[in-house]
Design a protein around this motif. Structure first.
Motif, PDB file in Angstrom:
ATOM      1  N   LYS A  14      -9.136  11.616   7.767  1.00 14.07           N
ATOM      2  CA  LYS A  14      -9.334  12.765   8.658  1.00 14.07           C
ATOM      3  C   LYS A  14      -9.075  12.361  10.107  1.00 14.07           C
ATOM      4  O   LYS A  14      -8.508  13.131  10.891  1.00 14.07           O
ATOM      5  CB  LYS A  14     -10.754  13.305   8.495  1.00 14.07           C
ATOM      6  N   LEU A  15      -9.485  11.150  10.460  1.00 20.59           N
ATOM      7  CA  LEU A  15      -9.287  10.662  11.829  1.00 20.59           C
ATOM      8  C   LEU A  15      -7.864  10.189  12.061  1.00 20.59           C
ATOM      9  O   LEU A  15      -7.299  10.389  13.141  1.00 20.59           O
ATOM     10  CB  LEU A  15     -10.272   9.517  12.116  1.00 20.59           C
ATOM     11  N   ASP A  16      -7.279   9.531  11.061  1.00 20.10           N
ATOM     12  CA  ASP A  16      -5.908   9.024  11.176  1.00 20.10           C
ATOM     13  C   ASP A  16      -5.218   9.185   9.824  1.00 20.10           C
ATOM     14  O   ASP A  16      -5.391   8.349   8.939  1.00 20.10           O
ATOM     15  CB  ASP A  16      -5.908   7.559  11.612  1.00 20.10           C
ATOM     16  N   PRO A  17      -4.416  10.236   9.660  1.00 23.67           N
ATOM     17  CA  PRO A  17      -3.749  10.461   8.369  1.00 23.67           C
ATOM     18  C   PRO A  17      -2.820   9.332   7.943  1.00 23.67           C
ATOM     19  O   PRO A  17      -2.420   9.273   6.781  1.00 23.67           O
ATOM     20  CB  PRO A  17      -2.949  11.753   8.617  1.00 23.67           C
ATOM     21  N   LYS A  18      -2.479   8.418   8.855  1.00 27.23           N
ATOM     22  CA  LYS A  18      -1.574   7.312   8.525  1.00 27.23           C
ATOM     23  C   LYS A  18      -2.312   6.023   8.173  1.00 27.23           C
ATOM     24  O   LYS A  18      -1.676   4.994   7.932  1.00 27.23           O
ATOM     25  CB  LYS A  18      -0.637   7.045   9.708  1.00 27.23           C
ATOM     26  N   ASP A  19      -3.633   6.042   8.150  1.00 26.64           N
ATOM     27  CA  ASP A  19      -4.385   4.819   7.860  1.00 26.64           C
ATOM     28  C   ASP A  19      -3.996   4.287   6.480  1.00 26.64           C
ATOM     29  O   ASP A  19      -4.268   4.907   5.447  1.00 26.64           O
ATOM     30  CB  ASP A  19      -5.890   5.090   7.914  1.00 26.64           C
ATOM     31  N   ALA A  20      -3.326   3.139   6.456  1.00 27.63           N
ATOM     32  CA  ALA A  20      -2.726   2.631   5.218  1.00 27.63           C
ATOM     33  C   ALA A  20      -3.766   2.269   4.169  1.00 27.63           C
ATOM     34  O   ALA A  20      -3.592   2.564   2.981  1.00 27.63           O
ATOM     35  CB  ALA A  20      -1.845   1.418   5.535  1.00 27.63           C
ATOM     36  N   ARG A  21      -4.821   1.621   4.574  1.00 32.97           N
ATOM     37  CA  ARG A  21      -5.818   1.195   3.589  1.00 32.97           C
ATOM     38  C   ARG A  21      -6.493   2.399   2.943  1.00 32.97           C
ATOM     39  O   ARG A  21      -6.670   2.444   1.719  1.00 32.97           O
ATOM     40  CB  ARG A  21      -6.854   0.295   4.262  1.00 32.97           C
ATOM     41  N   ALA A  22      -6.858   3.382   3.762  1.00 30.26           N
ATOM     42  CA  ALA A  22      -7.504   4.570   3.205  1.00 30.26           C
ATOM     43  C   ALA A  22      -6.560   5.318   2.273  1.00 30.26           C
ATOM     44  O   ALA A  22      -6.972   5.801   1.206  1.00 30.26           O
ATOM     45  CB  ALA A  22      -7.973   5.479   4.341  1.00 30.26           C
TER      46      ALA A  22
END
Length: 336
Positions: free
Chosen positions: A154-162
């Protein structure tokens, strides 16, 4: 506090667990551990894009003088006992616990970091991974871990680990094709030279093989992002480009001014640019223009301060943050 040397570089592929009977979620987590390296080294990653390394780092100590992870943990625990509202301190403690495989304690520390700094995507995704590794459940994603990954996205749609672990949750829920598609989407955003790129491909291949889903053709045609070790944004190009000059009216006004007044006029224009960015901080090219202006005016301290403010504005926008960092690095701005 001097940054500790991490026990291992999280950019490296995670070791395979040789133990028999390891939970499926645990194996996924071990394979995915390399995904936490979205910056230069594990410690830098945990600082997040808005808190770059100090501009002046002392020379590394001789190997015999480097503190052990246990020493780092002891110092952090003592520091946090005196200053429990230090979000970065809790992130660092969580990282240190993680390095010694104390995953439950890592999760506890990272939960405190998220309470103090709830808008930092990477802390949430790191918390999710710690919760996965601390879990005793087999064959399912822990509910609190999934919630942490969802918060990171939700905070960073590009967060790879999530993104990786969200796909794991899909697979564990029986949505295997959807999980594979999500991993392929992640692969497209993964730099070609990332050490964890092959691990993502391996997970796709293993899940495809287990559930009779043909993935080999897609793997052969898979596209990668540009190599991370090269210049992959136009940040340096923007930094080297000419700064838009004054208007014709400003030029005419400046021609009749003494040199000191001309310089004051230029500084006023740069200060005006900075004021515009305070009101509307979402233009990365303007931030780059400000950095270049400050460096050309011989104001490196103000440039470094502007860099930190710009990175804070893009703390959950990894693409803009990287572009700004690369531009700052090409300009020689401290903290890039």
């Amino acid at each position: 506090m001097t940054d500790p040397q991490p026990a291992s570089d999280p950019r490296e592929p995670a070791p395979r667990d040789p133990a028999q009977g390891t939970s499926r979620v645990g194996r996924y987590a071990l394979i995915a551990a390399g995904l936490i390296a979205l910056g230069a080294g594990g410690v830098a990653m945990l600082r997040g894009p808005d808190t770059p390394p100090p501009p002046a780092v002392p020379p590394p100590a001789a190997p015999s003088q480097q503190p052990s992870v246990d020493d780092v943990i002891a110092k952090l625990e003592a520091k946090l006992a005196e200053k429990p509202d230090d979000a970065e301190g809790w992130r660092m403690l969580g990282w240190s616990y993680f390095q010694t495989e104390r995953y439950a304690e890592a999760a506890t520390a990272l939960k405190k970091a998220t309470k103090l700094d709830p808008d930092h995507a990477e802390t949430w995704s790191f918390l999710g991974e710690a919760l996965v590794l601390a879990s005793k459940e087999e064959g399912r994603m822990p509910r609190d871990a999934k919630a942490a990954f969802d918060k990171a996205i939700k905070l960073d749609p590009k967060d790879a680990r999530a993104r990786y672990f969200q796909a794991v949750a899909m697979d564990l829920a029986g949505r295997h094709r959807q999980a594979i598609n999500a991993w392929f989407a992640l692969l497209e955003d993964t730099p070609a030279d990332a050490p964890y790129a092959e691990d993502i491909r391996e997970v796709i291949r293993n899940v495809g093989e287990k559930y009779k889903i043909d993935v080999e053709k897609r793997l052969a045609e898979a596209k990668f992002a540009a190599p991370a070790n090269g210049v992959i944004t136009d940040g340096p190009h923007k930094a080297a480009a000419g700064i838009p000059g004054p208007t014709s009216e400003q030029m005419k006004a400046a021609q009749g001014m003494p040199k000191g007044q001309q310089e004051a006029m230029i500084r006023g224009m740069v200060d005006g640019l900075e004021a515009k960015l305070q009101a509307n901080p979402g233009d990365v090219d303007r931030w780059i223009m400000l950095l270049r202006s400050r460096m050309q005016l011989g104001e490196p301290r103000k440039a470094a301060e502007a860099l930190q403010r710009g990175l804070a504005a893009f703390r959950n926008d990894s693409a803009s943050s990287r572009k700004l960092r690369e531009a700052a690095s090409s300009l020689g701005v401290a903290g890039a």
